[in-house]
Structure formats: C-alpha cells, structure tokens
Design a protein around this motif. Structure first.
Motif, short mmCIF file in Angstrom:
data_model
loop_
_atom_site.label_atom_id
_atom_site.label_comp_id
_atom_site.label_asym_id
_atom_site.label_seq_id
_atom_site.Cartn_x
_atom_site.Cartn_y
_atom_site.Cartn_z
N LEU A 103 6.17 -22.92 -0.69
CA LEU A 103 7.03 -22.00 -1.44
C LEU A 103 8.49 -22.13 -1.00
O LEU A 103 9.41 -22.14 -1.82
CB LEU A 103 6.55 -20.55 -1.24
CG LEU A 103 5.23 -20.16 -1.90
CD1 LEU A 103 4.79 -18.78 -1.42
CD2 LEU A 103 5.34 -20.18 -3.42
N ALA A 150 12.77 -16.05 -1.59
CA ALA A 150 14.20 -16.24 -1.89
C ALA A 150 15.04 -15.68 -0.73
O ALA A 150 16.03 -16.29 -0.30
CB ALA A 150 14.55 -15.54 -3.20
N LYS A 187 10.07 -25.34 -2.32
CA LYS A 187 10.45 -25.23 -3.74
C LYS A 187 11.71 -24.39 -3.90
O LYS A 187 12.58 -24.70 -4.71
CB LYS A 187 9.30 -24.62 -4.54
CG LYS A 187 8.14 -25.59 -4.69
CD LYS A 187 7.31 -25.25 -5.91
CE LYS A 187 6.69 -26.52 -6.48
NZ LYS A 187 6.50 -26.45 -7.91
N GLN A 188 11.80 -23.33 -3.12
CA GLN A 188 12.98 -22.46 -3.20
C GLN A 188 14.23 -23.20 -2.70
O GLN A 188 15.27 -23.20 -3.36
CB GLN A 188 12.73 -21.20 -2.35
CG GLN A 188 13.88 -20.21 -2.34
CD GLN A 188 14.13 -19.57 -3.70
OE1 GLN A 188 13.20 -19.32 -4.46
NE2 GLN A 188 15.39 -19.33 -4.00
N ASP A 232 3.85 -22.19 -9.01
CA ASP A 232 4.92 -21.94 -9.95
C ASP A 232 5.20 -20.44 -9.89
O ASP A 232 5.11 -19.74 -10.89
CB ASP A 232 4.47 -22.38 -11.35
CG ASP A 232 5.59 -22.30 -12.36
OD1 ASP A 232 6.76 -22.23 -11.93
OD2 ASP A 232 5.31 -22.27 -13.57
N ILE A 233 5.45 -19.97 -8.69
CA ILE A 233 5.52 -18.53 -8.44
C ILE A 233 6.82 -18.22 -7.69
O ILE A 233 7.13 -18.88 -6.70
CB ILE A 233 4.31 -18.10 -7.56
CG1 ILE A 233 3.01 -18.31 -8.34
CG2 ILE A 233 4.44 -16.66 -7.08
CD1 ILE A 233 1.77 -18.28 -7.50
N GLU A 234 7.53 -17.26 -8.21
CA GLU A 234 8.78 -16.87 -7.55
C GLU A 234 8.52 -15.58 -6.79
O GLU A 234 8.12 -14.58 -7.39
CB GLU A 234 9.88 -16.61 -8.59
CG GLU A 234 10.20 -17.80 -9.48
CD GLU A 234 11.29 -18.68 -8.92
OE1 GLU A 234 12.07 -18.18 -8.07
OE2 GLU A 234 11.36 -19.86 -9.31
N LEU A 235 8.73 -15.58 -5.50
CA LEU A 235 8.57 -14.35 -4.72
C LEU A 235 9.92 -13.98 -4.12
O LEU A 235 10.61 -14.83 -3.54
CB LEU A 235 7.56 -14.56 -3.59
CG LEU A 235 6.08 -14.77 -3.97
CD1 LEU A 235 5.24 -14.98 -2.73
CD2 LEU A 235 5.55 -13.57 -4.76
N GLU A 236 10.25 -12.71 -4.25
CA GLU A 236 11.54 -12.24 -3.75
C GLU A 236 11.67 -12.52 -2.25
O GLU A 236 12.73 -12.92 -1.76
CB GLU A 236 11.60 -10.73 -4.01
CG GLU A 236 12.99 -10.18 -4.00
CD GLU A 236 12.96 -8.65 -4.05
OE1 GLU A 236 12.09 -8.09 -4.74
OE2 GLU A 236 13.80 -8.05 -3.35
N LYS A 296 16.18 -25.88 -4.72
CA LYS A 296 17.10 -25.50 -5.81
C LYS A 296 18.53 -25.89 -5.46
O LYS A 296 19.36 -26.11 -6.32
CB LYS A 296 17.01 -23.99 -6.08
CG LYS A 296 15.70 -23.60 -6.73
CD LYS A 296 15.62 -22.11 -6.93
CE LYS A 296 14.25 -21.74 -7.48
NZ LYS A 296 14.04 -20.31 -7.55
#
Ligand SMILES: Nc1ncnc2c1ncn2[C@@H]1O[C@H](COP(=O)(O)OP(=O)(O)OP(=O)(O)O)[C@@H](O)[C@H]1O
Ligand SMILES: [Mg+2]
Length: 263
Positions: A19, A254, A22-23, A247-251, A26
């Motif tokens: 994760l 970030a 992937k973050q 394919d999951i965005e977790l606060e 960016k």
C-alpha cells in the motif's frame, strides 16, 4: 530513503509495504525489495509478475556462497573488482555501483513508477539456510545509490533475525508494523531497542486497529513514535485473500507517506 518494514509474523508487513509503495509511487520512484523467502503474494498485490530471484544473478545460493568465502581483496570469477579507493575492493559481488536505472532488467518487474525485486526464495527441500539471502540483501542495499526521488521499501521476514545479521544498518528508517496483540506490542519494544543500536530511526505503524482498542494501543507504545494508525479494513482483507492487486486508498497510508516525506 531506504525504509525497512518489520514486525511480527502476520502483522501486515507485506500489506503495508504494498500500500505504501503504491501511495509513494504517486510522486517518487519506488523500488520494493522482497527479502522474505516465504513471501508469495506481494507481487500480486502490486499488480506485477513474480520477479526472478536476484540470487540467480550471482550463480544461485551455491555460487553466492563461493564468492562469499573467497578473500575480499582477490578478484572472484570476474565478478569482484578491487576498488580504486585505498586499494580496497568496492564489493566482492558487484563490479560497479547500481542505481534504479541500472538495475539488471531481467530481475526487475516494473509498472509505472514501481519496481519490484526479490532477493530469493526457498525452492527445494533441504537447500540450506537463508543466511546468504541476508548477506545479499545487505550487499545490495550498500551497493545501491539513490537520488532524492528514489525510495526503497524493504518487505522483511517476520521477527528480528535481520537485526542479528546486521542487515538493518543500511536503512534510514525502520517501520515496525504493530497489530493488536500482546506479542506484537512486546516485540515492538525489541525493535525499538535494536533499531536504536543499529542507528536507525524507528517508527510504529499500528495496523488492523478497531476504534474501541485504538486508545489502549496508543498507550502501550511510545506514542511519539507512531507514524500512522491503519484501521482493520474488510475490503483490504478480501483483496489479499484473493491475491488481487490492491486498488484501495486508505487515509492512514496517505498520512504515513506524508509523515515519511517530512521526517
Ligand atoms: N489493515 C488491515 N485490515 C485488514 N486486514 C489486514 C490489514 N493488514 C493486514 N491484513 C491481513 O492480515 C493478514 C496478514 O497480512 P500480511 O501478509 O501483510 O502480514 P505479514 O506481516 O506480511 O505476514 P508474514 O509475517 O507472513 O510475512 C492478511 O490476511 C492481510 O490481508
Ligand atoms: Mg509478509
């Protein structure tokens, strides 16, 4: 920046590594280095094929061990080169320094700004211990030059063995993934101590956190070292059960990337 993701077995090291990669990809070039010889799902979570073992580049475990045994100052089968500086060899294993763009392509899986490499896996019954993997990890990290935009995320095997092997000295930052268990909380203190001895900055990532125990967990660790709190997430759990790409965005992830950028 070279980041090691450590922790108890099953705490979520590979999940957090994938994760976070992937973050961070960016904005940065990310190399994920899989150093866990019993890791089979990480590449899928990144949406990549499994890379070839880097150990093969050095002739497999046996070839690598031979190079390891040879005297440091003598050239070895054309691979080791005595260095120019003070007559010391640059490395027993590398002819030249490596950078992201100069990594051997046949050992790298790549998509966008993410690269994945694996040190090696156990393939056969009785093939011997994983010690050469630890040595190769250390040598690889020592031999790798990064630019400001390059991040290495190392997904480690469970436990503290890599500290015993001295692999940890090459990391700028150790992220200890702590899940809500007594063992994990105890182990986090050990990581803190060993990371301190190795001269690393150690931060905790509290993972699989349900709201009702968040307070207790924050009290149980040095809260000034908590880089992120990641909730228990059912969608994430399901994706990893299927071996699917995340394919999951977790606060929390970030925030973790932001924290690492600033610290
Ligand atoms: N935040 C989370 N929410 C829900 N499930 C999670 C979370 N983090 C990890 N998991 C689940 O926990 C399990 C273990 O995760 P993972 O494989 O990432 O752990 P690990 O520390 O890498 O394990 P190992 O020690 O075997 O390498 C997986 O089923 C994964 O889906
Ligand atoms: Mg793992």
């Amino acid at each position: 920046m070279k980041i090691a993701v450590c922790g108890k077995g099953g705490s979520g090291k590979s999940t957090i590594s994938a994760l976070l990669a992937k973050q961070m990809a960016k904005t940065k070039n990310v190399l994920v280095l899989d150093t866990d010889e019993s890791n089979y799902g990480l590449h899928g979570q990144l949406g990549l094929a499994a890379p070839r073992d880097l150990m093969e580049y050095f002739g497999g475990k046996q070839g690598f061990k031979q190079k390891q045994r040879a005297p440091k100052t003598a050239p070895l089968g054309g691979l080791a080169v005595p260095g120019a500086l003070g007559g010391q060899p640059k490395s027993r294993f590398f002819e030249e320094r490596w950078s992201f763009s100069g990594l051997p392509p046949e050992f790298v899986e790549e998509k966008g700004k993410i690269r994945l490499m694996a040190i090696g896996k156990i393939h056969e019954f009785g093939e011997g211990c994983a010690c050469p993997m630890g040595v190769l990890t250390r040598e690889f990290l020592e031999n790798l030059d990064l630019t400001e935009n390059d991040i290495v995320i190392v997904d480690t095997e469970a436990g503290v063995e890599h500290f015993g092997r001295g692999v940890a000295k090459d990391f700028d930052t150790i992220l200890v993934v702590v899940d809500p268990s007594f063992e994990s909380l105890k182990l986090s203190k050990k990581f803190d101590e060993l990371g301190g001895q190795a001269g690393n900055r150690v931060f905790f990532v509290l993972n699989k956190v349900e709201e009702d125990i968040k307070g207790e967990l924050l009290e149980a660790v040095d809260s000034s070292k908590v880089a992120a709190v990641i909730p228990a997430d059912r969608e994430l759990f399901r994706a990893s059960l299927k071996g699917a790409e995340f394919d999951i965005e977790l606060e929390g992830i970030a925030k973790l990337a932001e924290f690492l950028d600033k610290n």
